[in-house]
Design an enzyme around this catalytic site. Structure first.
Site, PDB file in Angstrom:
ATOM      1  N   SER A 269      39.444  34.960 -28.176  1.00 46.26           N
ATOM      2  CA  SER A 269      40.187  35.083 -29.429  1.00 46.26           C
ATOM      3  C   SER A 269      40.578  36.538 -29.607  1.00 46.26           C
ATOM      4  O   SER A 269      39.883  37.441 -29.127  1.00 46.26           O
ATOM      5  CB  SER A 269      39.306  34.643 -30.614  1.00 46.26           C
ATOM      6  OG  SER A 269      39.925  34.946 -31.851  1.00 46.26           O
TER       7      SER A 269
ATOM      8  N   TYR B 247      30.972  34.395 -35.409  1.00 45.99           N
ATOM      9  CA  TYR B 247      31.998  33.839 -34.511  1.00 45.99           C
ATOM     10  C   TYR B 247      32.709  34.960 -33.765  1.00 45.99           C
ATOM     11  O   TYR B 247      32.850  34.912 -32.535  1.00 45.99           O
ATOM     12  CB  TYR B 247      33.008  33.030 -35.321  1.00 45.99           C
ATOM     13  CG  TYR B 247      34.220  32.581 -34.522  1.00 45.99           C
ATOM     14  CD1 TYR B 247      34.214  31.384 -33.828  1.00 45.99           C
ATOM     15  CD2 TYR B 247      35.375  33.363 -34.472  1.00 45.99           C
ATOM     16  CE1 TYR B 247      35.319  30.972 -33.093  1.00 45.99           C
ATOM     17  CE2 TYR B 247      36.489  32.962 -33.737  1.00 45.99           C
ATOM     18  CZ  TYR B 247      36.456  31.768 -33.057  1.00 45.99           C
ATOM     19  OH  TYR B 247      37.551  31.375 -32.331  1.00 45.99           O
TER      20      TYR B 247
END
Length: 256
Positions: free
Chosen positions: A140, A153
């Site tokens: 990401s 996360y």
């Protein structure tokens, strides 16, 4: 070495929805044998029914025994397996200014970081025996510019990016290529599919990503992700502060 986009046998974790399903269907349309994995059997049956010839394995990426069983089945039933797409992940919100729920944190790390490490470890010796093979990690842009409201996360994605860098080096003299995709905000149900104009449409993301996978680039970035990927070193703190402040002022929709 450039990844071949056709003629592969490809295993995709988290392949029943979102980016995983998008990649699975894109590879399937190019004539690859695609096997998807996930926890939700009904959803995988829906995907395979819509894509005749695609296969599925029920697997929990957070469970080492489930990973081992899936790897055994893959090597038995799909001996030509030559591409592993580590895509499965979860994205709960948290608050690092308060006590973090320990069970949530452990589940996140087991899913987003240990899951890909364990999955790759279970298949790596098999992949090294193939004439050419690819390991693909879905990280990401939050690996480079963390979203403060998903602190754990973001940290798992930063750790997975680091792991991919090390593994790429260690496999440098083999026929196994390590690639990484680092998506921006893509309009999927990872958080909540919302149609927000700031989110990249899934079909556009998949199309741009597939084009990138056909190159020798170790890291595949869509153009909209590059400003965050180019995290400016000593200016990192100001960049992270400004990025998160913009999202506090214009929140991500997370409710129905």
């Amino acid at each position: 070495m450039t990844m071949q986009l056709t003629g592969n046998t490809i295993f995709i974790t988290g392949g029943s929805s979102g980016i995983g399903r998008g990649l699975a269907e894109a590879f399937h349309k190019r004539g690859n044998q695609v096997i998807i994995a996930g926890r939700r059997a009904a959803l995988m049956e829906e995907v395979t029914a819509a894509n005749p010839g695609m296969a599925a394995i029920v697997m929990d990426i957070a469970d080492p025994a489930s990973i081992a069983a899936a790897a055994d089945r893959l090597m038995r039933d799909y001996p030509n397996l030559d591409v592993l797409v580590n895509n499965a992940g979860i994205m709960p919100f948290d608050d690092a200014s308060a006590p973090i729920d320990d069970a949530m944190a452990q589940r996140l790390i087991a899913t987003n970081l240990l899951g890909p490490i364990r999955m790759t470890s279970a298949l790596i010796e098999h992949l090294k025996q193939r004439p050419r093979a690819t390991i693909l990690y879905n990280t990401s842009v939050l690996a480079y510019v963390p979203l403060a409201m998903t602190a754990v996360y973001s940290a798992t994605k930063a750790a997975l990016h680091s792991y991919a860098l090390s593994q790429r080096f260690m496999l440098r003299d083999t026929a196994v290529t390590v690639q990484e995709i680092a998506p921006p905000w893509v309009d999927t149900d990872l958080v909540r599919k919302s149609g927000d104009s700031r989110a990249m449409p899934l079909d556009a993301f998949i199309a741009e990503t597939m084009a990138g996978l056909g190159t020798e680039a170790p890291e595949i970035l869509v153009e909209s992700a590059r400003p965050l990927r180019d995290n400016p070193g000593a200016e990192e703190h100001a960049l992270v502060h400004g990025f998160n402040l913009s999202l506090v002022e214009n929140p991500i929709p997370v409710d129905g």
